[in-house]
Design an enzyme around this catalytic site. Structure first.
Site, PDB file in Angstrom:
ATOM      1  N   LEU A 162      37.185  53.598  38.476  1.00  0.00           N
ATOM      2  CA  LEU A 162      37.869  52.562  37.719  1.00  0.00           C
ATOM      3  C   LEU A 162      37.111  51.263  37.925  1.00  0.00           C
ATOM      4  O   LEU A 162      36.575  51.007  39.002  1.00  0.00           O
ATOM      5  CB  LEU A 162      39.320  52.390  38.201  1.00  0.00           C
ATOM      6  N   ASP A 163      37.063  50.431  36.887  1.00  0.00           N
ATOM      7  CA  ASP A 163      36.428  49.125  37.018  1.00  0.00           C
ATOM      8  C   ASP A 163      37.081  48.332  38.148  1.00  0.00           C
ATOM      9  O   ASP A 163      38.260  48.533  38.471  1.00  0.00           O
ATOM     10  CB  ASP A 163      36.571  48.324  35.723  1.00  0.00           C
ATOM     11  N   LYS A 164      36.334  47.398  38.683  1.00  0.00           N
ATOM     12  CA  LYS A 164      36.849  46.555  39.768  1.00  0.00           C
ATOM     13  C   LYS A 164      38.171  45.894  39.377  1.00  0.00           C
ATOM     14  O   LYS A 164      39.106  45.836  40.176  1.00  0.00           O
ATOM     15  CB  LYS A 164      35.801  45.496  40.129  1.00  0.00           C
ATOM     16  N   THR A 181      40.419  46.864  37.202  1.00  0.00           N
ATOM     17  CA  THR A 181      41.468  47.784  36.755  1.00  0.00           C
ATOM     18  C   THR A 181      42.250  48.306  37.952  1.00  0.00           C
ATOM     19  O   THR A 181      41.679  48.650  38.981  1.00  0.00           O
ATOM     20  CB  THR A 181      40.847  48.968  35.986  1.00  0.00           C
ATOM     21  N   ARG A 230      37.822  48.813  27.274  1.00  0.00           N
ATOM     22  CA  ARG A 230      37.600  47.385  27.079  1.00  0.00           C
ATOM     23  C   ARG A 230      36.737  47.133  25.845  1.00  0.00           C
ATOM     24  O   ARG A 230      37.037  46.242  25.021  1.00  0.00           O
ATOM     25  CB  ARG A 230      36.937  46.794  28.332  1.00  0.00           C
TER      26      ARG A 230
END
Length: 256
Positions: free
Chosen positions: A60-62, A64, A166
């Protein structure tokens, strides 16, 4: 725990083969040279917390938050990674986005990796978007408009490109609020002041995936209560999803 200590990660599932946790916003899954000053890494913290090695199988993105799964031994990690690779995992995200998104949007828009050269071929990428709720605040975040609109969107990616949700929401002209890369700075700052927090409002809400031991389908959700109850539920101060429940779900939403 001392006042300055980091609270333990919130575990959602654990057996002998896999573990699922609630990844907090602002944490990296593992160490990377891109954030040399970061000190919070899920892999290291989880390993220390449960006392055994863990194997990342997706990321997961930082910015998120939400459900993150890891294997607890190499065979389980291979099975889980294989499920993600062959798109056998059903992923559902919640996103707070700019404007009134369409009730339903099927975004089939190929994406080129962020760090790929301009002549690199784009890769297939598909996301199903469903508007769950909408709102209109009687305040102006843009001098062109007297009110400010937003939507709560369910995003279901069927492919796993980096930053896919995104980028697809930006492509649909409804960027995620708080997205510093794909959104609009002035609007992000307006919402940060309104919500009392600057962050990316993207939440990994639910995963449905084959168990790495026997293939039975397992559903793991973050615990965030959606749809909200008729009467607002109290939010425990230590609930990992408290920012979403207290700041986003508490907004004056209308039916989609």
């Amino acid at each position: 725990m001392t006042p300055d200590a980091t609270p333990p990660l919130h575990l959602l599932w654990q057996d002998e083969h896999m573990v699922a946790l609630y990844k907090p916003a602002g944490w990296l899954v593992h160490r990377t040279g891109l954030d040399a000053g970061e000190t919070r890494f899920v892999v290291q913290a989880l390993r220390d917390q449960i006392g055994r090695h863990v194997y990342p199988v997706h990321r997961l993105d930082k910015g998120t938050c939400g459900v993150l799964v890891m294997g607890l031994h190499p065979a389980a990690a291979r099975a889980l990674a294989g499920s993600f690779a062959r798109h056998a995992v059903h992923k559902r995200y919640l996103a707070l986005v700019r404007g009134w998104a369409p009730p339903l949007a099927d975004v089939d828009h190929p994406l080129r990796p962020d760090d790929a050269p301009q002549d690199a071929p784009a890769q297939p990428a598909h996301t199903l978007l469903t508007r769950l709720a909408r709102l209109e605040l009687p305040e102006s975040s843009d001098p062109r408009f007297a009110t400010t609109r937003a939507s709560l969107v369910l995003a279901e990616p069927t492919t796993g490109r980096r930053h896919q949700i995104r980028r697809h929401l930006k492509h649909a002209a409804h960027p995620i609020l708080g997205d510093a890369t794909h959104g609009k700075g002035p609007l992000n700052r307006w919402w940060a002041e309104r919500l009392g927090l600057q962050r990316l409002w993207l939440h990994a809400w639910r995963l449905r995936l084959p168990h790495p031991q026997d293939g039975r389908m397992v559903t793991i959700d973050s615990g965030l209560p959606w749809p909200p109850a008729a009467a607002p539920l109290p939010c425990a101060p230590d609930a990992p999803w408290r920012d979403w429940q207290a700041r986003v779900l508490a907004l004056p939403w209308m039916a989609a």
